[in-house]
Design an enzyme around this catalytic site. Structure first.
Site, mmCIF file in Angstrom:
data_model
loop_
_atom_site.group_PDB
_atom_site.id
_atom_site.type_symbol
_atom_site.label_atom_id
_atom_site.label_comp_id
_atom_site.label_asym_id
_atom_site.label_seq_id
_atom_site.Cartn_x
_atom_site.Cartn_y
_atom_site.Cartn_z
ATOM 1 N N ASP A 291 -15.014 15.159 3.510
ATOM 2 C CA ASP A 291 -14.223 16.066 2.659
ATOM 3 C C ASP A 291 -12.793 15.563 2.502
ATOM 4 O O ASP A 291 -12.037 16.120 1.704
ATOM 5 C CB ASP A 291 -14.226 17.492 3.221
ATOM 6 C CG ASP A 291 -13.883 17.536 4.698
ATOM 7 O OD1 ASP A 291 -14.614 16.925 5.483
ATOM 8 O OD2 ASP A 291 -12.867 18.158 5.055
ATOM 9 N N GLY B 74 -9.246 25.690 1.468
ATOM 10 C CA GLY B 74 -8.996 26.927 2.203
ATOM 11 C C GLY B 74 -7.536 27.325 2.201
ATOM 12 O O GLY B 74 -7.178 28.454 2.541
ATOM 13 N N ARG B 75 -6.689 26.370 1.858
ATOM 14 C CA ARG B 75 -5.253 26.694 1.808
ATOM 15 C C ARG B 75 -4.533 25.899 0.732
ATOM 16 O O ARG B 75 -3.317 25.780 0.745
ATOM 17 C CB ARG B 75 -4.615 26.443 3.149
ATOM 18 C CG ARG B 75 -4.841 25.027 3.670
ATOM 19 C CD ARG B 75 -3.957 24.800 4.817
ATOM 20 N NE ARG B 75 -4.311 23.570 5.520
ATOM 21 C CZ ARG B 75 -3.611 23.102 6.518
ATOM 22 N NH1 ARG B 75 -2.552 23.744 6.918
ATOM 23 N NH2 ARG B 75 -3.972 22.002 7.120
ATOM 24 N N ARG C 261 -13.522 15.104 -3.980
ATOM 25 C CA ARG C 261 -13.849 14.380 -2.745
ATOM 26 C C ARG C 261 -15.324 14.012 -2.702
ATOM 27 O O ARG C 261 -16.120 14.564 -3.469
ATOM 28 C CB ARG C 261 -13.577 15.319 -1.549
ATOM 29 C CG ARG C 261 -12.160 15.783 -1.470
ATOM 30 C CD ARG C 261 -12.071 17.278 -1.205
ATOM 31 N NE ARG C 261 -10.717 17.756 -1.489
ATOM 32 C CZ ARG C 261 -9.716 17.730 -0.623
ATOM 33 N NH1 ARG C 261 -9.930 17.334 0.605
ATOM 34 N NH2 ARG C 261 -8.514 18.123 -0.969
ATOM 35 N N ARG D 200 1.454 18.693 -4.058
ATOM 36 C CA ARG D 200 1.017 17.313 -4.195
ATOM 37 C C ARG D 200 0.383 17.118 -5.556
ATOM 38 O O ARG D 200 -0.165 18.062 -6.138
ATOM 39 C CB ARG D 200 0.085 16.899 -3.061
ATOM 40 C CG ARG D 200 -1.175 17.695 -2.947
ATOM 41 C CD ARG D 200 -2.005 17.199 -1.750
ATOM 42 N NE ARG D 200 -3.221 17.970 -1.622
ATOM 43 C CZ ARG D 200 -4.057 17.870 -0.609
ATOM 44 N NH1 ARG D 200 -3.818 17.035 0.378
ATOM 45 N NH2 ARG D 200 -5.155 18.600 -0.572
ATOM 46 N N ASP E 268 -5.545 31.100 7.824
ATOM 47 C CA ASP E 268 -4.561 31.987 7.200
ATOM 48 C C ASP E 268 -4.067 31.480 5.852
ATOM 49 O O ASP E 268 -3.197 32.079 5.224
ATOM 50 C CB ASP E 268 -3.368 32.190 8.150
ATOM 51 C CG ASP E 268 -2.702 30.869 8.524
ATOM 52 O OD1 ASP E 268 -3.102 29.813 7.979
ATOM 53 O OD2 ASP E 268 -1.783 30.882 9.367
#
Ligand code: AMP
Ligand code: MG
Length: 486
Positions: free
Chosen positions: A254, A94-95, A185, A178, A127
């Site tokens: 996850d 999501g980000r 996952r 990263r 966001d």
């Protein structure tokens, strides 16, 4: 030869799996320029990335999501997961946005992922951003785990941006870069199980085996062997966490890596005093992810993975594989703990010595890291060790029993101490240390990040100038509260 960020050898094989597994999406640029907070040379070497001064401006642009590097095929990975025990269908990056994979040689591939780089189709109400404080925590801890010899995603770069991010209060944004061989996952498989799409489970399993477990390609049932291999790696990983006193905090499926890496650092914490009931995440009201529960949660998570892989294997075989987990975990844990005490291998007596010592540490609230380090130092006097316990007599009895056992197994404690110093760290990333780096960074002073990385990259060394980070946490550390807010 070193690569600039624009001539990295991108291979992007995950992207070739097709859009059932991800959504193509570009990072969202901030409204103002980002600034470089830290570049980790240690991880840059893995990509053969040229970090010389003349390249840092372009690196900052690319690693903050302002510009795309040549060869990137940005995407957000799809996954689901069991969060606090309940299945949640709609998760995914999501980000985080993966720029692609880079292969600097034939055997290693590194996915480059930007965390906090803007919304994706999986952002839900979020966001797509990450705040500075949580990004610093992940940056430092992933490198600390690496320094401790524990498999983990690595931190390559941290950039900041003054665009406002709204959490409990207004904060500034950061993007963490990263890298890992893969970010796949357990939850990546679960999506397709719950959607009844066995073909996609097979495609993903084949991809994982080919790229990360190639030794299983020749196996008779490579899918079952994959499950067994993940069980083994996960058991070992969690044993390593327990042995250094690391609590992950959000062991949802996850956040469980298919290749056994520590993944997704949130409200993690290292033990100060030995307390098996330690809960590092202040939002974990029931203590599902308390320190002592981690090994059992590992099994729960592996059962979720096994269920998702069922279309590829016999139910009984999967159950039998899961049955081995407890024993495998115990084997790894006991071996690591035996080594912390200076023994070469476990046996019933060594296991008993470990249990008794931990009981006494729990009763006395003894600092976990400091006790094992003190035990390893040749200059430590038994009296100084006893001073770390309330009931000194009981400790002294334990200590003479412990010392005597070296003679029984034909070892010499003084000689073994050399090895103990390499297994019992002097430095761990206590919350307050990260907090000091965060407080300074919020005043635009990033120096503590670099100082901390130096000790965290070699936590078994003495670093006499950083001695102040080797003692008990200060009183104000008790007031630090970490939750899922990030
Ligand atoms: P985490 O707790 O960080 O492992 O995240 C759980 C899920 O929430 C993942 O799917 C994340 O991508 C998503 N998520 C967390 N924070 C945000 C955010 N600020 N914006 C969008 N998605 C987020
Ligand atoms: Mg996560």
């Amino acid at each position: 030869m070193k690569h600039t960020i624009d001539n990295l050898p991108f291979t992007n094989s995950f992207a070739s799996l097709g859009d059932a597994f991800y959504s193509k999406v570009n990072p969202t640029p901030f409204s103002q320029d980002s600034y470089l907070i830290h570049l980790n040379e240690n991880a840059a070497t893995l990509l053969k990335l040229d970090t010389s001064k003349q390249n840092t401006q372009r690196l900052t642009e690319v690693l903050s999501g302002q510009a795309l590097p040549v060869g990137a095929e940005p995407l957000a990975m799809l996954y689901s997961g069991h969060q606090f025990g309940y299945y949640v269908e709609q998760l995914g990056d999501g980000r985080a946005i993966m720029l692609g994979e880079v292969s600097t040689d034939t055997s290693t591939r590194w996915e480059i992922q930007l965390k906090g780089s803007g919304i994706t189709p999986y952002s839900r109400q979020g966001d797509g951003r990450a705040v500075l404080r949580s990004s610093i925590r992940e940056y430092l801890c992933s490198e600390a785990m690496h320094g401790l010899g524990i498999p983990t995603t690595r931190a390559l770069c941290l950039t900041g941006n003054n665009d406002e991010v709204y959490r409990e209060q207004i904060e500034t944004a950061a993007v963490l870069t990263r890298i890992a061989p893969t970010h796949i996952r357990f939850g990546s498989f679960e999506t397709f199980f719950y959607r009844s799409q066995p073909d996609n489970i097979k495609t993903l399993a084949d991809f994982v085996i080919k790229n990360y477990y190639p030794e299983l390609l020749k196996a008779k049932n490579s899918y079952l062997e994959l499950l067994k291999a993940v069980i083994d790696r996960t058991a070992k990983l969690i044993a390593q966490w327990q042995s250094v006193g690391f609590a992950h905090g959000v062991m949802n499926t996850d956040n469980m890596s298919i290749v056994g890496l520590t993944l997704d650092y949130g409200p993690f914490g290292f033990l100060d005093n030995y307390n098996p009931k330690f809960i590092c995440n202040h939002s974990d009201y029931e203590g599902r992810y308390a320190f002592e529960n981690q090994p059992q949660i590992g099994l729960f998570n592996l059962s979720c993975l096994a269920q998702a892989l069922l279309p590829l294997m016999d139910v009984q075989a999967a159950k039998d594989a899961l049955e081995t987990y407890q024993q495998t975990y115990t084997h790894y844990y006991n071996q690591l703990m035996a080594e912390k005490l200076g023994f070469e291998k476990t046996d019933a007596k060594v296991d008993k010595l470990i249990t008794e010592l931990l009981e006494q540490m729990q009763q006395s609230g003894t600092d976990y890291t400091m006790l094992f380090r003190q035990l390893s130092l040749p200059e430590t006097k038994p009296q100084e060790l006893a001073d770390m316990f309330i009931d000194r007599n009981s400790f002294n009895l334990w200590y003479s029993d412990y010392k005597n056992y070296f003679t029984v197994v034909n070892l010499n404690l003084d000689e073994q101490r050399k090895k103990m110093l390499l297994t019992n760290p002097k430095y761990i990333l206590r919350n307050y240390m990260a907090q000091i780096a965060i407080n300074k960074a919020e005043q635009q002073d990033y120096s503590e990040i670099d100082k901390l990385l130096k000790i965290l990259h070699s936590p078994f060394d003495e670093h006499p100038d950083m001695q102040h980070y080797a003692g008990l946490p200060p009183d104000w550390a008790d007031s630090i509260s970490v939750s899922c807010s990030s």
